[in-house]
Scaffold this motif. Structure first.
Motif, PDB file in Angstrom:
ATOM      1  N   HIS A   1      46.818  12.519  -4.039  1.00 26.80           N
ATOM      2  CA  HIS A   1      46.257  13.872  -3.928  1.00 26.80           C
ATOM      3  C   HIS A   1      45.797  14.045  -2.492  1.00 26.80           C
ATOM      4  N   PRO A   2      46.377  14.965  -1.746  1.00 27.86           N
ATOM      5  CA  PRO A   2      45.968  15.153  -0.348  1.00 27.86           C
ATOM      6  C   PRO A   2      44.444  15.334  -0.227  1.00 27.86           C
ATOM      7  N   VAL A   3      43.854  14.717   0.779  1.00 24.57           N
ATOM      8  CA  VAL A   3      42.396  14.718   0.945  1.00 24.57           C
ATOM      9  C   VAL A   3      41.985  15.799   1.936  1.00 24.57           C
ATOM     10  N   ASP A   4      41.003  16.629   1.525  1.00 16.63           N
ATOM     11  CA  ASP A   4      40.509  17.686   2.408  1.00 16.63           C
ATOM     12  C   ASP A   4      39.268  17.265   3.166  1.00 16.63           C
ATOM     13  N   LEU A   5      38.408  16.485   2.482  1.00 20.71           N
ATOM     14  CA  LEU A   5      37.130  16.107   3.085  1.00 20.71           C
ATOM     15  C   LEU A   5      36.808  14.663   2.723  1.00 20.71           C
ATOM     16  N   VAL A   6      36.257  13.941   3.682  1.00 18.28           N
ATOM     17  CA  VAL A   6      35.728  12.605   3.399  1.00 18.28           C
ATOM     18  C   VAL A   6      34.237  12.647   3.701  1.00 18.28           C
ATOM     19  N   PHE A   7      33.436  12.073   2.797  1.00 21.57           N
ATOM     20  CA  PHE A   7      31.996  11.985   3.020  1.00 21.57           C
ATOM     21  C   PHE A   7      31.582  10.520   3.158  1.00 21.57           C
ATOM     22  N   THR A   8      30.662  10.243   4.071  1.00 18.19           N
ATOM     23  CA  THR A   8      29.977   8.952   4.068  1.00 18.19           C
ATOM     24  C   THR A   8      28.488   9.235   4.190  1.00 18.19           C
TER      25      THR A   8
END
Ligand code: FAD
Ligand code: FAD
Lengths: 280, 350
Positions: free
Chosen positions: A112-119
């Motif tokens: 699933h293409p990723v729009d946002l990554v959070f850390t």
């Protein structure tokens, strides 16, 4: 919208003790928790999903026990979890950690293409705040650190507007998706997990990936081998030789206060001048 | 044990300090780092360079001139309007270009929000090691490498980290951890103007607005000269007024331990310690604070520490300068009065 949240399982450092003789960390019986800073990232991701729909995948790299952290995340309502676990990852510094996590996120993106990554902003054990920027650079994501609030996400135009803590102020910044956000603490409060959620979490199938499944071929880039930094020494800080001089013992509060002010102005004339200057 | 460095790595020479400038103002941590960098450069017998990135010629020249007074031999400068406000993309590009062009062996940055954002990006782009939040920097006599020491497990232990087979060796240091060096107003250096080619159109991130802290009453703890801080020992939120009263008389900033910021007795930006601010005031007064290691690491470099605690065995008495053993709720008002009258008497006398 697909959001990947990176969380780390850490020892509850409030309960960590150092062995007084050997100077080693006494881990036995210390509970492992989700890095507290990561809960702000997780909550923000879930809020975006509540608002805009989509899915939230939570990723952690760690030993098999780190599955507990993912289960906990499931109880807050995430859709998918990946435990990246392989002996080959042991001893990773932040450069090797960000490589392994970035490769895994790339692989997750193939499903699933990723729009946002959070850390999170940082962890409470390694405490470097370097893994977020590292992942972003490796994946070519727009980097947004110390984010205190998300003003708008525009999926049509692939744009995001956030507020981030800068030195001496708050920056309102607009950039393109996909982006990586490191979330500032205190910006939200993790939701309450209901009984149903906890049952769901207990039964949840956590996906476990080793390095091959994450698409990592070059073992020279992971674990100890892929880590430029080397810990060469661990030691206890030198105790301070001089203890506090106790002022006015036996006197009442007024007496103590007077004795202290006398001592201060007598022993530290320069400080006395500073105080005189600062006091108006 | 002497290590012969790979010639490819040995080509990296000199020490660089990133001079952090935003809106024409240089963050003082840059001068603190130049002070440390000067010592390391002298040990290695190499030059100390400042890296100054900014939006205009005037801004980078002014910052460079000041960097020379704090010990830099030269300054690599880039002046370009795209660098006026901090954005990760152009700053990372400018910095990595410069490193690749000149190959310094050590690169130091402040562990501020800006410095951490930039350092992590630069280290990853250059594929080198980065040691965070160092409290001590030294040179290994065996291999001329950087020995970067940082606290671990909240300060209960220290560890020394080396970047052996990668260059540059990068490290960040928090503001106020290193002492501010004495400026030498007549010291000068050379400015090296660097080419940089990045158009505004090619930069994706746009800063729409900057809301300065002055407009939001953010506390400015890190560089305060006098701090009065309270802890859980004050018992309840209302009692914190005693801290504000003393601070008002002294012209001091107000700080606190983690439990009191968590409880909301004071705002989070006033927290002193490992997960708060590192401070280095001339005077730090701590009332009802036990002196846990996570608090201690944030304030022990203060010149004079006065501790008020009703437990004579509280850990804070192990490292404070002066101790008052008793009830803070009684001592604080007495201290406020004692300072008020002493300062008034002195004012009359002068
Ligand atoms: C005492 C000590 C000191 C260290 N000092 C350094 C150092 O100076 N330089 C260095 O390069 N390495 C250092 N390391 C190694 C470093 O801690 C590890 O590489 C660690 O895996 C990641 O760094 P961090 O904990 O600092 O994470 P941070 O960079 O502080 O973490 C930021 C965010 O990244 C995400 N994240 C981090 N780790 C993971 C993970 N395993 N899985 C999923 N998400 C994650 C989380 O969202 C987290 O909030 C040190 C380790 C220790 C124990
Ligand atoms: C990862 C991590 C990060 C942390 N970061 C920080 C940080 O940045 N800053 C920080 O401060 N803490 C931090 N802590 C918490 C730290 O470990 C301590 O718990 C905290 O500093 C204790 O705060 P305190 O001294 O106010 O409270 P306590 O430890 O409860 O001490 C209260 C003191 O007040 C005294 N007292 C009680 N009544 C009176 C009275 N009437 N008059 C005078 N004295 C009285 C008591 O004797 C006692 O010494 C961190 C902890 C962890 C695990």
């Amino acid at each position: 919208m697909h959001i990947v949240v990176c969380i780390k399982q850490v020892p509850d450092s409030a309960q960590i003790r150092v062995h007084p003789v050997t100077n080693t960390i006494m881990r036995q019986g210390v509970p492992a928790i989700i890095n507290p800073f990561d809960l702000f990232a997780l909550e923000e991701a879930l809020r975006l999903k509540d608002r805009m729909g989509g899915r939230v995948t939570v990723l952690t790299m760690g030993p098999p026990q780190a599955e507990d952290a993912l289960r906990k995340a499931v109880s807050f309502g995430v859709d998918d979890t990946i435990l990246l676990t392989d002996r080959a990852f042991a001893g990773a510094d932040t450069l090797a950690t960000s490589y392994a996590l970035a490769q895994t996120i790339r692989k997750i993106g193939e499903e699933h293409p990723v729009d946002l990554v959070f850390t999170g902003k940082q962890t409470i054990d390694g405490d470097t705040a370097q893994v977020g920027p590292g992942i972003a650079k490796r994946l070519g994501l727009q980097l947004l650190t110390y984010v205190s609030g998300i003003d708008a996400v525009d999926l049509q135009n692939r744009e995001i507007t956030v507020r981030r803590r800068a030195e001496g102020g708050v920056q309102v910044i607009r950039t393109r998706l996909p982006a990586l956000i490191t979330m500032l603490e205190g910006t939200n409060q993790i939701r309450y997990a209901s009984m149903d959620d906890m049952f769901r979490a207990a039964r949840f199938e956590v996906r476990k990936w080793n390095k091959d499944m994450a698409g990592i071929e070059d073992v020279g880039k992971i674990g100890l081998k892929g880590s430029p930094t080397v810990v060469s020494k661990v030691f206890a800080p030198k105790p301070k030789a001089v203890k506090a001089q106790i002022i006015g013992s036996g006197l009442d509060s007024q007496g103590m206060a007077a004795a202290l002010v006398d001592t201060l102005f007598a022993q530290h004339p320069r400080l006395g001048k500073e105080l005189q200057h600062a006091s108006h | 044990k002497r290590l012969e460095l790979d010639p490819r790595l040995a080509a990296y020479q000199g020490i660089w300090v990133f001079v952090e400038m935003e809106r024409g103002r240089v963050h003082p941590v840059s001068w603190e780092l130049l002070g440390e960098g000067r010592k390391l450069a002298d040990i290695l017998g190499v030059e100390l360079a400042a890296v100054v990135l900014g939006g205009s010629e005037e801004a980078v020249e002014a910052a460079s001139a000041e960097a020379f007074t704090y010990g830099a031999d030269l300054a690599h400068v880039v002046a370009d309007p795209v660098l006026t406000e901090y954005r990760n993309e152009p700053y990372t590009k400018a910095m990595t270009d410069l490193v690749n062009r000149h190959q310094p062996e050590i690169l130091l940055l402040g562990a501020t929000t800006l410095g951490r954002d930039l350092a992590g990006s630069v280290a990853t782009t250059l594929q080198t090691g980065l040691t965070a939040d160092c409290t001590e920097l030294a040179i290994d006599p065996d291999n001329r490498g950087l020995l970067a020491t940082r606290p671990t497990f909240g300060g209960s232990l220290l560890c020394t980290i080396q970047t052996l087979n990668y260059r540059p060796q990068m490290a960040t240091v928090r503001p106020r951890v290193m002492a501010m060096p004495e400026a030498d107003p007549v010291r000068v250096g050379r400015i090296v103007r660097e080419a940089f080619d990045l158009s505004e159109e090619s930069i994706i991130a746009k800063v729409l607005e900057f809301i300065p802290d002055e407009a939001q009453e953010q506390a400015q703890l890190a560089y305060a000269d006098i701090i009065v801080a309270g802890g859980r020992g004050l018992g309840k939120a209302e009692n914190f007024q005693l801290i504000w009263d003393l601070a008002a008389v002294l012209g001091a900033e107000v700080g606190g331990s983690r439990p009191v910021t968590h409880a909301g007795w004071i705002s989070a930006d006033r927290q002193v310690g490992q997960s708060g601010k590192t401070v280095r005031p001339k005077l730090y007064i701590a009332a009802g604070i036990s002196g846990a290691i996570q608090h201690r690491v944030g304030m022990e470099a203060s010149d004079v520490i006065i501790a008020i605690n009703n437990d004579p065995n509280a850990p804070i008495f192990e490292f404070a300068t002066y101790g008052l053993v008793g009830d803070a709720l009684r001592i604080l008002p007495a201290l406020t009065e004692a300072f008020r009258s002493r300062l008034a008497v002195n004012r009359l006398a002068s």
